[in-house]
Write an enzyme that holds these catalytic residues in place. Structure first.
Site, PDB file in Angstrom:
ATOM      1  N   LEU A  49       0.879  -1.161   0.000  1.00  0.00           N
ATOM      2  CA  LEU A  49       0.000   0.000   0.000  1.00  0.00           C
ATOM      3  C   LEU A  49       0.914   1.208   0.000  1.00  0.00           C
ATOM      4  O   LEU A  49       1.775   1.348   0.868  1.00  0.00           O
ATOM      5  CB  LEU A  49      -0.907  -0.008   1.242  1.00  0.00           C
ATOM      6  N   ASP A  50       0.756   2.057  -0.994  1.00  0.00           N
ATOM      7  CA  ASP A  50       1.652   3.191  -1.213  1.00  0.00           C
ATOM      8  C   ASP A  50       1.843   4.022   0.062  1.00  0.00           C
ATOM      9  O   ASP A  50       0.892   4.201   0.825  1.00  0.00           O
ATOM     10  CB  ASP A  50       1.052   4.075  -2.323  1.00  0.00           C
TER      11      ASP A  50
END
Length: 330
Positions: A49-50
């Site tokens: 997840l960025d």
């Protein structure tokens, strides 16, 4: 002189912790922090997840890491806000401005927004952004991008299962669109926001991204890193849910003591089960997850198995003394 570092005494932890990942942390940074807080021996996450995104990040410990691939393949839901009128080099707030265009909000009627949403719903193609972790010749694309090198990227097929687009303002008061997206693995929300901006004729770049669900696991069951840090060890362990949390869409099958032992040895079992691609297999006495498999023509075929030691450690996590002697027969 620096004080000697205290060595953390690791321990077996088995299960899933649903973390509400904060902004600024990579998935691995968050994993390592929680692993340290739990003093866990083995850990893994279920897909990146960025750092610029927050939200649901399932973290797997011990035996649960055997099922982390299931979440990698699962559909994800995001809420995103894309500022209209400005495109950037990275399709988000981190990049440099490439182009600015006027925004005619009066033209963005509910009907037009709905039509644009329909245009990007279903099977679509995306060209992965240069600022991504995809690799070319063993080197991440974002490394080439930092060097000013553009790499040709073939379009990839992804699926947008559901998409709602509505007008809003971003945190700075600029005209924006809010996107609520449920999508397949491999979808770039930054690229989706940029493409929707182009379809609206004014361009856009992402200013906010939050994952609200992955494979049916939502924010309601999550704990924040801040809350976890404030807990004592016992409270932290209570946040770890059983490995079968990842198997909620599997068909459950319960085996007798005899068949459970054979299944754990990797042997197929016969029964009157209907065909099923994904089965979660439990032992009856004690009631314990043994692994996953699939059923074909009345045969239960093992795919991923827990070890007897992992099963024993899971059972001992919630002490039930009568279970220990029974487990020795599995």
């Amino acid at each position: 002189m620096n004080a000697p570092r205290t060595r953390v005494q690791r321990r077996p932890v088995h299960g899933v912790l649903l973390l509400d990942k904060p902004l600024g942390f990579s998935s691995n940074d968050a994993l390592q922090k929680v692993k340290w807080l739990l003093r866990a021996e083995k850990a893994g996450h279920t897909g990146t997840l960025d750092p610029l995104a927050s939200g649901v990040l399932p973290l797997c410990f011990g035996a649960a890491t055997k099922f982390s691939q299931l979440q990698l393949e699962a559909a994800k839901t995001y809420v995103a806000i894309a500022r209209l009128g400005t495109t950037t080099t990275t399709a988000d707030a981190e990049g440099e401005v490439v182009r600015e265009r006027p925004v005619d909000l009066a033209a963005f009627t509910p009907g037009r927004l709905q039509a644009v949403a329909a245009q990007f719903t279903g099977a679509i193609s995306q060209v992965p952004p240069m600022h991504s972790a995809l690799k070319k010749d063993g080197k991440a694309l974002y490394e080439y991008a930092r060097e000013g090198i553009e790499i040709e990227r073939p379009a990839r097929a992804v699926t947008i299962h559901a998409l709602a687009v509505s007008l809003c303002e971003d945190a700075d008061g600029f005209a924006a669109v809010k996107l609520v997206v449920t999508c397949s693995k491999g979808t770039y929300i930054r690229t989706l926001g940029e493409d929707i901006g182009e379809a609206l004729g004014c361009g856009a770049h992402l200013r906010f991204l939050r994952r609200t669900d992955t494979g049916g696991l939502g924010l309601d069951g999550c704990v924040t890193l801040e809350a976890l840090e404030a807990m004592d060890e016992e409270q932290r362990l209570l946040q770890v849910q059983p490995p079968q949390l990842l198997l909620h869409e599997h068909t459950p099958v319960t085996l007798s003591e005899y068949d459970a032992g054979r299944f754990l040895s990797g042997m197929r079992r016969s029964g009157d089960w209907p065909d099923a691609d994904a089965v979660a297999v439990y032992g009856a006495q004690p009631h314990a997850l043994l692994g996953v498999g699939h059923v074909r023509a009345g045969e239960l075929i093992p795919d991923r198995l827990l070890s007897p030691l992992e099963i024993q450690q899971i059972l001992e996590g919630t002490p039930r003394p009568t279970d220990r002697g029974i487990l020795e027969t599995l």
